[in-house]
Motif scaffolding. Structure first.
Motif, PDB file in Angstrom:
ATOM      1  N   LEU A  15      28.295  31.239 -31.190  1.00  0.00           N
ATOM      2  CA  LEU A  15      27.069  30.602 -31.463  1.00  0.00           C
ATOM      3  C   LEU A  15      26.968  28.868 -31.045  1.00  0.00           C
ATOM      4  CD1 LEU A  15      24.429  31.040 -33.286  1.00  0.00           C
ATOM      5  CD2 LEU A  15      25.749  30.210 -35.169  1.00  0.00           C
ATOM      6  N   LEU A  16      28.030  28.368 -31.032  1.00  0.00           N
ATOM      7  CA  LEU A  16      28.042  26.912 -30.506  1.00  0.00           C
ATOM      8  C   LEU A  16      28.363  26.777 -29.079  1.00  0.00           C
ATOM      9  CD1 LEU A  16      29.720  25.105 -33.586  1.00  0.00           C
ATOM     10  CD2 LEU A  16      27.183  25.453 -33.191  1.00  0.00           C
ATOM     11  N   GLY A  17      28.859  27.940 -28.458  1.00  0.00           N
ATOM     12  CA  GLY A  17      29.275  27.861 -27.067  1.00  0.00           C
ATOM     13  C   GLY A  17      30.425  27.119 -26.818  1.00  0.00           C
ATOM     14  N   CYS A  18      31.590  26.814 -27.876  1.00  0.00           N
ATOM     15  CA  CYS A  18      32.545  26.165 -27.527  1.00  0.00           C
ATOM     16  C   CYS A  18      33.617  27.317 -27.584  1.00  0.00           C
ATOM     17  CB  CYS A  18      32.918  25.243 -28.770  1.00  0.00           C
ATOM     18  SG  CYS A  18      33.010  26.220 -30.241  1.00  0.00           S
ATOM     19  N   ARG A  19      34.842  26.790 -26.896  1.00  0.00           N
ATOM     20  CA  ARG A  19      35.870  27.645 -26.549  1.00  0.00           C
ATOM     21  C   ARG A  19      36.935  28.222 -27.808  1.00  0.00           C
ATOM     22  NH1 ARG A  19      36.422  24.014 -22.231  1.00  0.00           N
ATOM     23  NH2 ARG A  19      38.377  23.333 -22.834  1.00  0.00           N
ATOM     24  N   TYR A  20      36.940  27.293 -28.563  1.00  0.00           N
ATOM     25  CA  TYR A  20      38.036  27.355 -29.945  1.00  0.00           C
ATOM     26  C   TYR A  20      37.128  26.862 -30.948  1.00  0.00           C
ATOM     27  CZ  TYR A  20      41.032  26.898 -25.935  1.00  0.00           C
ATOM     28  OH  TYR A  20      41.714  26.938 -24.517  1.00  0.00           O
ATOM     29  N   PRO A  21      37.678  27.812 -32.061  1.00  0.00           N
ATOM     30  CA  PRO A  21      36.768  27.427 -33.351  1.00  0.00           C
ATOM     31  C   PRO A  21      37.344  26.253 -34.001  1.00  0.00           C
ATOM     32  CG  PRO A  21      38.587  29.281 -33.713  1.00  0.00           C
ATOM     33  CD  PRO A  21      38.654  28.721 -32.268  1.00  0.00           C
ATOM     34  N   VAL A  22      37.113  25.209 -33.484  1.00  0.00           N
ATOM     35  CA  VAL A  22      37.853  23.797 -34.291  1.00  0.00           C
ATOM     36  C   VAL A  22      36.562  22.783 -34.085  1.00  0.00           C
ATOM     37  CG1 VAL A  22      39.496  22.068 -34.382  1.00  0.00           C
ATOM     38  CG2 VAL A  22      40.124  24.607 -33.668  1.00  0.00           C
ATOM     39  N   ILE A  23      35.985  22.342 -35.213  1.00  0.00           N
ATOM     40  CA  ILE A  23      35.042  21.330 -35.404  1.00  0.00           C
ATOM     41  C   ILE A  23      35.635  20.052 -35.755  1.00  0.00           C
ATOM     42  CG2 ILE A  23      32.962  20.684 -36.437  1.00  0.00           C
ATOM     43  CD1 ILE A  23      32.070  23.481 -36.738  1.00  0.00           C
ATOM     44  N   SER A  24      35.499  18.932 -35.117  1.00  0.00           N
ATOM     45  CA  SER A  24      35.932  17.620 -35.446  1.00  0.00           C
ATOM     46  C   SER A  24      34.654  17.199 -36.366  1.00  0.00           C
ATOM     47  CB  SER A  24      36.248  16.501 -34.530  1.00  0.00           C
ATOM     48  OG  SER A  24      35.219  16.464 -33.688  1.00  0.00           O
ATOM     49  N   ALA A  25      35.172  16.730 -37.820  1.00  0.00           N
ATOM     50  CA  ALA A  25      34.150  16.162 -38.550  1.00  0.00           C
ATOM     51  C   ALA A  25      33.494  14.780 -38.146  1.00  0.00           C
ATOM     52  CB  ALA A  25      34.790  15.652 -39.898  1.00  0.00           C
ATOM     53  N   ALA A  38      35.945  14.010 -26.385  1.00  0.00           N
ATOM     54  CA  ALA A  38      37.220  14.330 -26.125  1.00  0.00           C
ATOM     55  C   ALA A  38      37.407  15.814 -26.876  1.00  0.00           C
ATOM     56  CB  ALA A  38      38.233  13.468 -26.812  1.00  0.00           C
ATOM     57  N   VAL A  39      36.876  15.680 -28.067  1.00  0.00           N
ATOM     58  CA  VAL A  39      37.372  17.043 -28.787  1.00  0.00           C
ATOM     59  C   VAL A  39      36.343  18.162 -28.022  1.00  0.00           C
ATOM     60  CG1 VAL A  39      36.497  18.322 -30.918  1.00  0.00           C
ATOM     61  CG2 VAL A  39      37.501  16.209 -30.932  1.00  0.00           C
ATOM     62  N   SER A  40      35.021  18.041 -27.802  1.00  0.00           N
ATOM     63  CA  SER A  40      34.307  19.164 -26.919  1.00  0.00           C
ATOM     64  C   SER A  40      34.954  19.367 -25.427  1.00  0.00           C
ATOM     65  CB  SER A  40      33.002  18.423 -26.710  1.00  0.00           C
ATOM     66  OG  SER A  40      32.155  18.623 -28.192  1.00  0.00           O
ATOM     67  N   HIS A  41      35.421  18.488 -24.993  1.00  0.00           N
ATOM     68  CA  HIS A  41      35.970  18.533 -23.576  1.00  0.00           C
ATOM     69  C   HIS A  41      37.212  19.316 -23.560  1.00  0.00           C
ATOM     70  CE1 HIS A  41      35.897  17.551 -19.365  1.00  0.00           C
ATOM     71  NE2 HIS A  41      37.074  17.379 -19.331  1.00  0.00           N
ATOM     72  N   ALA A  42      37.744  19.200 -24.666  1.00  0.00           N
ATOM     73  CA  ALA A  42      39.139  20.010 -24.903  1.00  0.00           C
ATOM     74  C   ALA A  42      38.989  21.576 -25.497  1.00  0.00           C
ATOM     75  CB  ALA A  42      40.043  19.300 -25.803  1.00  0.00           C
ATOM     76  N   GLY A  43      37.694  21.796 -25.531  1.00  0.00           N
ATOM     77  CA  GLY A  43      37.193  23.280 -25.988  1.00  0.00           C
ATOM     78  C   GLY A  43      36.906  23.383 -27.434  1.00  0.00           C
ATOM     79  N   GLY A  44      37.173  22.339 -28.292  1.00  0.00           N
ATOM     80  CA  GLY A  44      36.546  22.284 -29.763  1.00  0.00           C
ATOM     81  C   GLY A  44      34.991  21.864 -29.854  1.00  0.00           C
ATOM     82  N   PHE A  45      34.543  21.699 -30.785  1.00  0.00           N
ATOM     83  CA  PHE A  45      33.386  21.307 -30.936  1.00  0.00           C
ATOM     84  C   PHE A  45      33.147  19.762 -31.671  1.00  0.00           C
ATOM     85  CE2 PHE A  45      28.842  20.901 -32.793  1.00  0.00           C
ATOM     86  CZ  PHE A  45      28.112  21.547 -31.403  1.00  0.00           C
ATOM     87  N   GLY A  46      32.819  18.696 -31.190  1.00  0.00           N
ATOM     88  CA  GLY A  46      32.681  17.355 -31.579  1.00  0.00           C
ATOM     89  C   GLY A  46      31.455  16.995 -32.362  1.00  0.00           C
ATOM     90  N   LEU A  47      31.750  16.385 -33.426  1.00  0.00           N
ATOM     91  CA  LEU A  47      30.506  15.667 -34.079  1.00  0.00           C
ATOM     92  C   LEU A  47      30.546  14.253 -34.088  1.00  0.00           C
ATOM     93  CD1 LEU A  47      30.478  18.196 -37.268  1.00  0.00           C
ATOM     94  CD2 LEU A  47      28.567  18.146 -35.340  1.00  0.00           C
ATOM     95  N   LEU A  48      29.291  13.812 -33.785  1.00  0.00           N
ATOM     96  CA  LEU A  48      29.186  12.490 -33.759  1.00  0.00           C
ATOM     97  C   LEU A  48      28.812  11.763 -35.023  1.00  0.00           C
ATOM     98  CD1 LEU A  48      26.952  11.589 -30.625  1.00  0.00           C
ATOM     99  CD2 LEU A  48      29.357  10.586 -31.137  1.00  0.00           C
ATOM    100  N   GLY A  49      29.549  11.069 -35.858  1.00  0.00           N
ATOM    101  CA  GLY A  49      29.162  10.469 -37.108  1.00  0.00           C
ATOM    102  C   GLY A  49      28.153   9.483 -37.150  1.00  0.00           C
ATOM    103  N   MET A  50      26.956   9.756 -37.038  1.00  0.00           N
ATOM    104  CA  MET A  50      25.736   8.908 -37.260  1.00  0.00           C
ATOM    105  C   MET A  50      25.074   8.315 -38.436  1.00  0.00           C
ATOM    106  SD  MET A  50      25.805   7.712 -33.802  1.00  0.00           S
ATOM    107  CE  MET A  50      27.298   7.467 -34.367  1.00  0.00           C
ATOM    108  N   VAL A  51      25.862   8.396 -39.417  1.00  0.00           N
ATOM    109  CA  VAL A  51      25.300   8.043 -40.880  1.00  0.00           C
ATOM    110  C   VAL A  51      24.795   6.740 -41.056  1.00  0.00           C
ATOM    111  CG1 VAL A  51      26.055   7.977 -43.362  1.00  0.00           C
ATOM    112  CG2 VAL A  51      27.278   9.568 -41.653  1.00  0.00           C
ATOM    113  N   ARG A  52      23.409   6.528 -41.273  1.00  0.00           N
ATOM    114  CA  ARG A  52      22.641   5.245 -41.367  1.00  0.00           C
ATOM    115  C   ARG A  52      22.887   4.610 -39.983  1.00  0.00           C
ATOM    116  NH1 ARG A  52      25.015   5.601 -46.593  1.00  0.00           N
ATOM    117  NH2 ARG A  52      26.500   4.004 -45.802  1.00  0.00           N
TER     118      ARG A  52
END
Length: 339
Positions: A15-25, A38-52
């Motif tokens: 669904l997300l198009g990443c290689r590995y089922p690991v999401i960084s919070a 770095a997380v996405s480039h390594a095959g995980g799924f990186g999330l930007l923390g943009m709270v407020r």
């Protein structure tokens, strides 16, 4: 050991198009472009923390991720902890930048899900109960992240992940991601066995080179042992009332003794203990120490989940993911003869 991505293909990766089922919070503060990329480039799924954060900062951070990698990533927003006009502007910035996914957290707000979905954006929703998981699915979310009480930072979950995860996975039709206590490959295997399509890790990625967290925070995580975290609502300034967190024990939690709950943000004193780029940081605020923070870092909110006891070195995000997957393959091989 070479990692075969097909061994870890799940509904989440598809669904997300990443290689590995690991999401960084999407940790507010530490999860900036360097970590998410770095997380996405390594095959995980990186999330930007943009709270407020301002729309301008969101646009810059999204552009910075894309300058580093062409892999998919997302942005984390928290509707209930963000003033409505700012939240609308944050959503505008995400949609204008054509991000592929947005993760929401805390109360389920159907309107923000609808707005993202109408723009063709995939929605992840982090929840802490079966009721909220069903509400997120009903609102149109594509993925739910089930957060157990073991998690660090703001904690929506009230029960352990080993109970919450299968309860949710059994009753929702969309992929479920497990959050809270995961820092090893064996934990990934356990989550998959309990019905998850992947894991969501905060503490593990906070202690990486790319994390924007202060080195003091990272070193405190490395030194943590089982039982060193505290579940409390002491750190409440900047968030809605009755929003518990999990942090590493410090002098603030120590002085509170057994009085760890019942702290309303409006009734807490505004004593300045640190500064971040000139902005005052109050004791009892939800700010954690960042690379740019100066002052009494020990008294700040040192967010960490119970998995801190399993983190013993500062590594790159790519090394963390490789280690997770190799450990997962080892764990699977240990189990196979028993089946």
């Amino acid at each position: 050991m070479a990692v075969d991505a097909t061994s870890f293909a799940t509904p989440l990766t598809r669904l997300l198009g990443c290689r590995y089922p690991v999401i960084s919070a999407g940790m507010g503060g530490p999860a900036r472009a360097e970590l998410a990329a770095a997380v996405s480039h390594a095959g995980g799924f990186g999330l930007l923390g943009m709270v407020r954060e301002s729309p301008e900062l969101i646009a810059r951070e999204v552009a910075a991720v894309r300058a580093f990698t062409d892999q998919p990533f997302g942005v984390n927003l928290i509707p209930s902890a963000t003033e409505p006009a700012l939240l609308a502007a944050e959503l505008d910035a995400c949609l204008d930048a054509r991000v592929s996914a947005i993760c929401f957290f805390w109360d389920v707000v159907p309107d923000v899900v609808a707005r993202a979905k109408d723009a063709g954006v995939q929605v992840l929703y982090q929840v802490g109960s079966l009721e909220d998981a069903l509400a997120a699915e009903q609102a149109g979310a594509d993925i739910v992240i089930a957060q157990g009480i073991e998690a660090g930072g703001h904690v929506r979950g009230r029960t352990g992940i080993l109970t919450l995860l299968p309860e949710i996975a059994r009753l929702v039709r969309i992929p479920v991601v497990a959050s809270g206590g995961f820092a090893t490959g064996a934990g990934l295997v356990a989550a998959l066995a309990l019905g998850a399509a992947g894991i969501h890790c905060g503490t593990l990625f906070l202690a990486t080179h790319e994390s924007f967290a202060h080195d003091y925070h990272k070193q405190r995580i490395l030194a943590a042992r089982a039982g060193d975290t505290v579940y409390t609502d002491l750190f409440a300034i900047n968030w809605p009332p009755h929003s518990p967190v999990r942090v590493l024990a410090n002098s603030v939690t120590g002085r509170a003794g057994s009085h760890l709950f019942g702290h309303h943000p409006d009734s807490l004193p505004r004593d300045v203990i640190a500064y971040d780029e000139g902005r005052p940081i109050y004791r009892f605020s939800t700010d954690s120490p960042l690379r740019t923070t100066v002052g009494d870092l020990e008294q700040m909110a040192l967010f960490a989940g119970e998995s801190a006891a399993l983190v013993d070195q500062v590594s790159s995000a790519a090394e963390v993911i490789e280690r997770l997957l190799n450990e997962a393959m080892d764990a699977s091989s240990r189990i196979a003869p028993l089946m």
